[in-house]
Design an enzyme around this catalytic site. Structure first.
Site, PDB file in Angstrom:
ATOM      1  N   HIS A 256      -1.223  -5.065  -5.919  1.00  0.00           N
ATOM      2  CA  HIS A 256      -1.807  -3.798  -6.695  1.00  0.00           C
ATOM      3  C   HIS A 256      -3.308  -4.175  -6.728  1.00  0.00           C
ATOM      4  O   HIS A 256      -3.795  -5.350  -7.096  1.00  0.00           O
ATOM      5  CB  HIS A 256      -1.232  -3.735  -8.129  1.00  0.00           C
ATOM      6  CG  HIS A 256      -1.332  -2.477  -8.548  1.00  0.00           C
ATOM      7  ND1 HIS A 256      -2.551  -2.139  -9.251  1.00  0.00           N
ATOM      8  CD2 HIS A 256      -0.541  -1.324  -8.801  1.00  0.00           C
ATOM      9  CE1 HIS A 256      -2.678  -1.035  -9.862  1.00  0.00           C
ATOM     10  NE2 HIS A 256      -1.572  -0.445  -9.622  1.00  0.00           N
ATOM     11  N   ARG A 272      -7.738   4.937 -12.044  1.00  0.00           N
ATOM     12  CA  ARG A 272      -8.488   5.555 -10.924  1.00  0.00           C
ATOM     13  C   ARG A 272      -8.157   6.660 -10.516  1.00  0.00           C
ATOM     14  O   ARG A 272      -9.133   7.556 -10.157  1.00  0.00           O
ATOM     15  CB  ARG A 272      -8.077   4.479  -9.421  1.00  0.00           C
ATOM     16  CG  ARG A 272      -8.861   3.023  -9.825  1.00  0.00           C
ATOM     17  CD  ARG A 272      -8.479   2.272  -8.515  1.00  0.00           C
ATOM     18  NE  ARG A 272      -7.058   1.720  -8.723  1.00  0.00           N
ATOM     19  CZ  ARG A 272      -6.300   1.721  -7.975  1.00  0.00           C
ATOM     20  NH1 ARG A 272      -6.317   2.273  -6.766  1.00  0.00           N
ATOM     21  NH2 ARG A 272      -5.072   1.252  -8.150  1.00  0.00           N
TER      22      ARG A 272
END
Length: 607
Positions: A256, A272
């Site tokens: 990740h 994000r």
């Protein structure tokens, strides 16, 4: 067997996270008796740690307009780098909207569409009035549409608590603080499991018409992981130990992009997706230079590689814990951060002493997910053993291929749970309870002998914690985001040696009962076997596909490698045997993903 507790049921489900509980509910709905086994109380399962959301093509938002299951299917296949089973991806994409609405009826408090305008990447977004009150969605990496359903950034928590309430409603038996040590089988059929009680250390016998593995991933094989400490791949280990059931695509390990430094707790992709930026040591937003279209929201394998490339180029922030980059969400504002991203805000404050409303978050790519697992067919039936099923992260169904899109795994748990649970219920009704007690006694004897030998103090002198730390170091340093033949070959050699040493562990606290050192000593040989499956698969696969990136073979090779690795561990073998099966292309032939190495701007843009 007289001194050992014995339980009989129709369906035995090992693992009580979202996948296990959803399959249990569907099996119970079919009129079957179900027992759920769990290392921890179900609401402490690692599913509760999932933050960002669950993908489903509902099309309720302006940015998700005209979304449908076929678009979701295309995104999933591209995200997998054409490594997934397309019939599975199609079935999943069509089922996901159904289970999201079903969970809303069960009580999941989905974040809903509102009329409040929001700013995203410098643009104002206003939702349609007639959609207000419907399930909302946020942006996630590798998707053409916004389709990730969420409850702020605590989606796993709310969905798991709702699911567990349904388990109680259906009266499903849950036996927690227990650990399965082996499956009961005769090489052809599975009959249940030998299980150790973590409170007392005593062994139990569970027999069942159908046995289901839903134990999650193996993140703790790596030293730095976003996974909970219970995620050691135990379900995969006991299945591999049968010698007849293969693990699929174990070399496909997801990192990740945003594990917080240095605790490695996950900072959701939703940060994000809601508009957060990645910055380097110069506070420069570098991702648009690498990925001009998707920026921070290319697929996870691509973003993780870009981040490490940037660090390698000298743009990382030096720290006591190695170089990292920054995640900036300050521009989203206090209201949004403390509402839609409140869990990660609390993580930043409690674990790092920083306030993301005003400060940058230190992040670095961290091991996160296992695309590989117990190989099953589209119905969740494991290869090689009758009456054995697997689903969720423990399985290679294979929805994710070589890279999972964010939001697809949490959605997979409930979609696969519904579909495979119904299949289990249908199948189990016709299965007779004909377990041989000699088979049960054989497996019970093997496990009790292991425990007695360890507790006798005569099993050897190797330190289990030292061996575990060395295994983690080998994977972290040699089988990470960037892979090459030399380090991989070295890793195989080191893991072979560690596996041999793990057979001679000596306990420092040589007693039975609720002894955590004994528990790790029982698990560690199997963990190292999983590590060897990962490493040998990565060594043999001479191409780059999704999360598997070989610097010495940087291109995807569909001519030679459009196939799935199957890792077997025959009885008394010293390392896995690898075989391969073709990946089925039913609808979408291999092509360009639309992001990645071919889409970067000139490197001069980074100077």
């Amino acid at each position: 067997m007289g001194k050992h507790d014995m339980f009989m049921t129709d369906v035995l489900i090992i693992g009580a996270g979202l996948a296990g509980e959803r399959a249990a509910i569907e099996s119970a709905r079919g009129g079957l008796n179900v027992i759920l086994l769990s290392l921890v109380p179900p609401r402490r399962s690692h599913s509760s740690a999932a933050q960002g959301g669950m993908q489903a093509a509902l099309g309720n938002t302006v940015m998700g307009k005209e979304d449908n299951p076929y678009v979701h299917f295309i995104d999933t296949v591209k995200g997998s780098d054409w490594g997934c089973e397309q019939d599975v991806a199609r079935l999943f994409a069509e089922t996901a909207p159904i289970v999201m609405r079903e969970m809303a009826c069960w009580g999941v408090p989905w974040t809903r569409v509102t009329t409040e305008p929001r700013i995203y990447d410098g643009k104002e977004i206003n939702e349609e009035a007639e959609k207000v009150g419907l399930i909302s969605a946020r942006n996630f990496g590798g998707t053409a549409k916004w389709r990730t359903c969420y409850t702020a950034d605590g989606t796993g928590h709310t969905v798991l608590y709702t699911m567990d309430s349904m388990v109680m409603k259906y009266g499903i038996s849950v036996h927690d603080r227990v650990e399965a040590l082996s499956l009961i089988h005769d090489g052809e059929t599975c009959y249940g499991a030998i299980v150790r009680c973590l409170r007392t250390g005593k062994l139990r016998i569970y027999t069942a018409k159908s046995t289901v593995i839903a134990t999650g991933g193996y993140g703790r094989l790596y030293g730095a992981s976003t996974n909970a400490v219970i995620n050691e791949g135990s379900g995969m280990s006991i299945v591999l130990d049968t010698g007849v059931v293969p693990l699929g695509n174990m070399e496909a390990v997801q990192f990740h992009p945003t594990g917080i430094v240095p605790s490695w707790i996950l900072i959701t992709e939703g940060a994000r997706g809601d508009g957060g930026y990645l910055l380097d040591k110069n506070r420069y937003r570098f991702m648009p230079d690498y990925e001009p279209d998707k920026k921070e929201l290319a697929s996870r394998d691509v973003v993780s590689r870009r981040m490490m490339q940037h660090i390698r180029a000298g743009y990382g922030v030096d720290s006591l814990y190695g170089s990292h980059l920054w995640l900036d969400i300050r521009h989203l504002g206090a209201k949004h951060i403390n509402t839609n991203l409140r869990e990660i805000a609390n993580i930043c404050r409690q674990f790092n002493g920083i306030d993301p409303v005003h400060e940058l978050i230190p992040v670095r790519p961290t091991q996160h997910y296992s695309m590989g697992g117990i190989r099953t067919n589209i119905h969740g039936q494991a290869y090689g053993l009758k009456n054995l099923y697997a689903l969720g992260e423990a399985a290679c169904w294979d929805l994710h291929g070589f890279n999972r899109l964010g939001g697809n795994s949490l959605a997979e748990t409930v979609a696969a749970g519904k579909l495979i649970g119904a299949r289990i219920a249908e199948f189990t009704k016709d299965v007779a309870s004909n377990v041989s007690f000699s088979v049960v006694e054989e497996h019970l004897y093997i496990q009790q002998t292991k425990i007695d030998r360890l507790c006798s103090g005569k099993s050897g002198t190797e330190n289990v914690y030292e061996l575990c730390n060395k295994m983690q170091d080998v994977l972290s340093h040699h089988v990470g985001i960037f892979r090459t033949e030399g380090p991989l070959q070295e890793a195989v050699s080191m893991l072979r040696e560690l596996h041999e040493r793990s057979l001679y562990i000596g306990l420092r606290s040589a007693e039975g009962g609720a002894n955590p050192e004994l528990g790790l000593a029982l698990r560690l040989p199997g963990m190292i076997r999983l590590a060897l499956c990962i490493t040998k698969g990565a060594l043999k696969r001479q191409e780059s596909r999704g999360s598997h990136f070989r610097e010495d073979f940087p291109k995807r090779d569909d001519v030679n490698w459009l196939k799935r690795t199957l890792a077997y561990w025959p009885k008394d073998a010293k390392e896995p045997v690898l075989r391969y099966e073709p990946v089925k292309i039913t609808e979408l032939p291999p092509g360009d993903r639309g992001y990645g190495e071919a889409n970067a701007r000139s490197k001069s843009a980074l100077k």
